[in-house]
Design a protein around this motif. Structure first.
Motif, short mmCIF file in Angstrom:
data_model
loop_
_atom_site.label_atom_id
_atom_site.label_comp_id
_atom_site.label_asym_id
_atom_site.label_seq_id
_atom_site.Cartn_x
_atom_site.Cartn_y
_atom_site.Cartn_z
N PHE A 160 13.72 -24.98 -4.48
CA PHE A 160 14.53 -25.88 -3.63
C PHE A 160 15.05 -25.09 -2.42
CE2 PHE A 160 15.00 -27.43 -7.99
CZ PHE A 160 14.63 -28.75 -7.84
N CYS A 161 15.11 -25.76 -1.29
CA CYS A 161 15.68 -25.18 -0.06
C CYS A 161 16.52 -26.24 0.61
CB CYS A 161 14.57 -24.75 0.90
SG CYS A 161 13.75 -23.25 0.39
N PRO A 162 17.46 -25.83 1.46
CA PRO A 162 18.29 -26.84 2.12
C PRO A 162 17.48 -27.76 3.02
CG PRO A 162 19.04 -24.60 2.70
CD PRO A 162 17.83 -24.45 1.85
N THR A 163 16.54 -27.17 3.78
CA THR A 163 15.61 -27.95 4.61
C THR A 163 14.32 -27.16 4.63
OG1 THR A 163 16.32 -26.75 6.59
CG2 THR A 163 17.34 -28.91 6.22
N ARG A 164 13.27 -27.75 5.16
CA ARG A 164 11.99 -27.03 5.16
C ARG A 164 11.71 -26.40 6.52
NH1 ARG A 164 6.13 -29.19 3.04
NH2 ARG A 164 5.11 -27.22 3.36
N CYS A 165 11.35 -25.09 6.51
CA CYS A 165 11.05 -24.40 7.77
C CYS A 165 9.68 -24.83 8.29
CB CYS A 165 11.03 -22.88 7.56
SG CYS A 165 12.53 -22.24 6.82
N ALA A 166 9.52 -24.74 9.62
CA ALA A 166 8.28 -25.23 10.25
C ALA A 166 7.06 -24.41 9.87
CB ALA A 166 8.46 -25.21 11.77
N TYR A 167 7.24 -23.15 9.47
CA TYR A 167 6.10 -22.28 9.16
C TYR A 167 5.85 -22.21 7.65
CZ TYR A 167 10.00 -19.25 8.23
OH TYR A 167 11.19 -18.76 7.75
N CYS A 168 6.61 -23.03 6.87
CA CYS A 168 6.56 -22.89 5.41
C CYS A 168 5.39 -23.65 4.82
CB CYS A 168 7.86 -23.39 4.78
SG CYS A 168 7.87 -23.13 3.00
N SER A 169 4.60 -22.93 4.01
CA SER A 169 3.50 -23.61 3.33
C SER A 169 3.84 -23.74 1.85
CB SER A 169 2.22 -22.80 3.47
OG SER A 169 2.37 -21.57 2.80
N PHE A 170 4.98 -23.18 1.47
CA PHE A 170 5.39 -23.25 0.07
C PHE A 170 5.85 -24.68 -0.19
CE2 PHE A 170 8.49 -22.54 -3.42
CZ PHE A 170 7.60 -21.99 -4.31
N VAL A 171 5.72 -25.09 -1.44
CA VAL A 171 6.04 -26.48 -1.72
C VAL A 171 7.52 -26.70 -1.93
CG1 VAL A 171 3.88 -27.29 -2.66
CG2 VAL A 171 5.45 -25.96 -4.08
N SER A 172 8.30 -25.78 -1.40
CA SER A 172 9.73 -25.87 -1.62
C SER A 172 10.25 -27.24 -1.21
CB SER A 172 10.40 -24.80 -0.78
OG SER A 172 11.74 -24.83 -1.05
N ASN A 173 11.14 -27.77 -2.02
CA ASN A 173 11.61 -29.13 -1.80
C ASN A 173 12.98 -29.13 -1.16
OD1 ASN A 173 9.74 -31.15 -3.49
ND2 ASN A 173 9.73 -29.08 -4.32
N GLY A 214 11.92 -18.27 -4.67
CA GLY A 214 11.71 -19.71 -4.54
C GLY A 214 10.81 -20.03 -3.38
N GLY A 215 11.27 -20.96 -2.59
CA GLY A 215 12.55 -21.57 -2.41
C GLY A 215 13.72 -20.61 -2.12
N THR A 216 14.87 -21.17 -2.24
CA THR A 216 16.10 -20.42 -2.00
C THR A 216 17.05 -20.64 -3.19
OG1 THR A 216 15.84 -20.85 0.37
CG2 THR A 216 17.97 -20.01 -0.34
N PRO A 217 17.09 -19.70 -4.14
CA PRO A 217 17.93 -19.90 -5.33
C PRO A 217 19.39 -20.21 -5.00
CG PRO A 217 16.49 -18.02 -5.62
CD PRO A 217 16.30 -18.47 -4.21
N GLY A 249 17.85 -16.40 0.99
CA GLY A 249 17.22 -16.36 2.31
C GLY A 249 17.94 -17.13 3.40
N ARG A 250 18.47 -18.29 3.05
CA ARG A 250 19.08 -19.12 4.08
C ARG A 250 20.58 -18.89 4.12
NH1 ARG A 250 15.15 -23.37 4.99
NH2 ARG A 250 16.74 -24.49 6.15
N PRO A 251 21.08 -18.33 5.21
CA PRO A 251 22.51 -17.98 5.26
C PRO A 251 23.41 -19.19 5.05
CG PRO A 251 21.49 -17.80 7.43
CD PRO A 251 20.38 -18.01 6.46
N GLY A 286 13.03 -24.92 12.71
CA GLY A 286 13.64 -25.88 11.77
C GLY A 286 14.67 -25.27 10.83
N ARG A 287 15.24 -24.12 11.21
CA ARG A 287 16.29 -23.56 10.36
C ARG A 287 17.61 -24.10 10.89
NH1 ARG A 287 14.29 -19.32 6.57
NH2 ARG A 287 16.08 -18.05 7.06
N LYS A 288 18.32 -24.75 10.02
CA LYS A 288 19.54 -25.41 10.49
C LYS A 288 20.74 -24.46 10.44
CE LYS A 288 17.76 -29.73 10.69
NZ LYS A 288 16.62 -29.44 11.54
S1 SF4 Z 1 13.46 -20.79 3.22
FE1 SF4 Z 1 11.44 -20.01 2.67
S2 SF4 Z 1 10.73 -21.31 0.98
FE2 SF4 Z 1 12.45 -22.36 1.99
S3 SF4 Z 1 11.51 -23.74 3.46
FE3 SF4 Z 1 11.98 -21.85 4.55
S4 SF4 Z 1 10.14 -20.58 4.39
FE4 SF4 Z 1 9.97 -22.23 2.89
#
Ligand code: SF4
Length: 479
Positions: A160-173, A214-217, A249-251, A286-288
């Motif tokens: 799980f991540c708060p939002t999805r980054c534009a370069y992300c190919s991971f299926v993080s939701n 993950g994702g971002t735990p 990862g996401r501050p 796309g990082r908020k």
């Molecule tokens: S933080 Fe990492 S895993 Fe989450 S959407 Fe961004 S690139 Fe993908």
């Protein structure tokens, strides 16, 4: 090898005038087999490359295929570099782990100088890249020597991540869309923890490192993290763990309460990833969050006394410039992070960048960014400790983990050098079973999507039965 000709796709057909074509031929002489690659450019220019192997080395089908394939690769490389004038820093080397070449040479007893020279001579790798491999190979060998046959690493995937980054190919939701799945996901994960912990005990495996990714735990709440970390330490014996990483990862997911929970559960390393310190670039990808949020997150993490912080940067992000990247690196170094990982943008299918055809810095600019990073990081006392390449990387470069002395991440080395098994739980992870002495590696994949994971636990347990078989047949404690 087609990296030399971006955008070209192989077609196995008769040469057509005005179209780039290649012809490969094999001639078996008395002593040598010689492979010749002849290239013809669209404008009619022609080049040739040759590579040969002694016939007495072609001992069986496997060796013959392997050595002749290598000759094809080298002959094509020689012809292509002459045609394009482009000399890739990794020369003719392909594959994810270029450092293995040097590692193997050192393990065979060759000197460091010999290994570096061989890498340059046999694969046309640049001196700088060969030296990078030497540094990472030394870190890999030190880690290998520290491991016992039944040592493993544990990976826990929180997709799980708060939002999805534009370069992300991971299926993080993105949690905004899948909030209702978080609790059922965690309930399922608890059952998998119980199941795997019993198996680890039964097989006598020793966990030496834990990595929650993950994702971002840290998308989880402080209470959810508290419950999950408690469950992990109740079920698994973590007394031999030398490193416990949680990706944060996401501050925008980091709070003092969550850091307090991590510290209380003995987390030794977190990853706070700016990717860039340029607000405009953060917005494009796309990082908020802003660069200021990263500075605040680092300040909070230092206040929480987490022993080691990793910070990831990416060279080649859309709308970034050479100057922007250098400023991001300089700013990152001011935080004094123990680890800095410098990635090269990888243009994977399905990412927003690829789908929308967003423009990105060219390979030459990315190369300059990486050169700056290397020179700056070395001058600040960092050394490279692991490296890997991925498909579709800008300019065909690499990702490198840098560390201050004594702060190399054991997990990262183990996974990259394939030194021991990684037992994966949760979403998106893959269990990697490694029998180093036999050179055998097997994988078991956990489902990527939370919904599939929640409904597929019985199937996961079924697949994980194989772990017992693997350890009973491939690994002996006395190795
Ligand atoms: S933080 Fe990492 S895993 Fe989450 S959407 Fe961004 S690139 Fe993908």
């Amino acid at each position: 090898m087609l990296m030399q000709f971006p955008g070209e796709k192989p077609e196995y057909a008769e040469p057509v005038p005005g179209v780039l074509s290649a012809e490969i031929s094999l001639k078996k002489g008395k002593t040598y087999s010689v492979v010749t690659a002849s290239l013809t450019a669209a404008d009619g220019r022609k080049t040739r490359g040759e590579a040969r192997v002694k016939n007495d080395k072609l001992t069986d089908k496997i060796m013959t295929d392997r050595l002749l394939q290598r000759c094809v690769k080298l002959s094509f490389y020689k012809a292509a570099t002459e045609l394009t004038g482009n000399i890739p820093v990794w020369g003719a080397l392909t594959g994810i782990r270029p450092g293995k070449f040097v590692t193997n040479m050192l393990l065979e007893g060759h000197t460091e100088q010999y290994a570096v020279n061989a890498m340059m001579r046999e694969n046309f790798v640049s001196l700088e890249r060969a030296k990078l491999c030497l540094d990472t190979a030394k870190a890999g060998i030190a880690a290998k020597n520290a491991l016992k046959p039944l040592d493993i690493c544990l990976y826990v995937g929180i997709p799980f991540c708060p939002t999805r980054c534009a370069y992300c190919s991971f299926v993080s939701n993105s949690v905004e869309k899948t909030m209702k799945l978080v609790e059922p996901f965690l309930d399922t994960l608890e059952k998998e923890i119980e199941h795997d912990a019993a198996m680890v005990k039964e097989l006598g495996l020793r966990i030496v490192s834990v990595y929650m990714g993950g994702g971002t735990p840290t998308t989880l709440s402080a209470m959810q993290l508290e419950k999950l970390l408690t469950k992990i330490e109740q079920e698994f014996d973590l007394s031999a763990v030398c490193e416990y990483t949680v990706e944060a990862g996401r501050p925008d997911t980091i709070t003092p309460q969550k850091l307090e929970v991590l510290k209380a559960h003995g987390i030794t390393r977190i990853s706070v990833n700016p990717q860039t310190m340029q607000d405009s670039v953060l917005n494009v990808i796309g990082r908020k969050h802003s660069a200021k949020d990263i500075a605040d997150a680092i300040e909070m993490s230092r206040a929480a006394n987490i022993p080691a912080i990793n910070m990831d940067l990416i060279a080649g992000l859309p709308s970034d410039t050479y100057e922007g990247f250098c400023a991001s690196l300089d700013r990152t170094l001011q935080f004094g992070a123990e680890n800095v990982t410098v990635h090269t943008l990888s243009l994977k299918k399905g990412t927003k960048i690829t789908l929308e055809g967003t423009s990105i810095p060219d390979g030459e600019t990315v190369g300059k960014m990486l050169d700056y990073a290397e020179q700056k990081l070395r001058s600040e006392g960092y050394t490279p400790y692991y490296l890997y390449r991925q498909k579709y990387m800008s300019g065909g470069f690499e990702n490198v983990g840098w560390c201050k002395p004594g702060y190399d991440s054991f997990y990262n080395i183990c996974i990259m050098e394939e030194l021991c098994s990684i037992l994966s739980l949760g979403g998106g992870g893959s269990t990697k079973l490694v029998a180093p002495e036999k050179g055998k590696i097997e994988r078991i994949f956990n489902p990527k999507y939370p919904q599939e994971y929640i409904s597929g636990l019985d199937k996961i347990f079924e697949k994980k039965q194989y772990i017992r078989e693997f350890y009973n047949s491939e690994i002996s404690e006395d190795l």
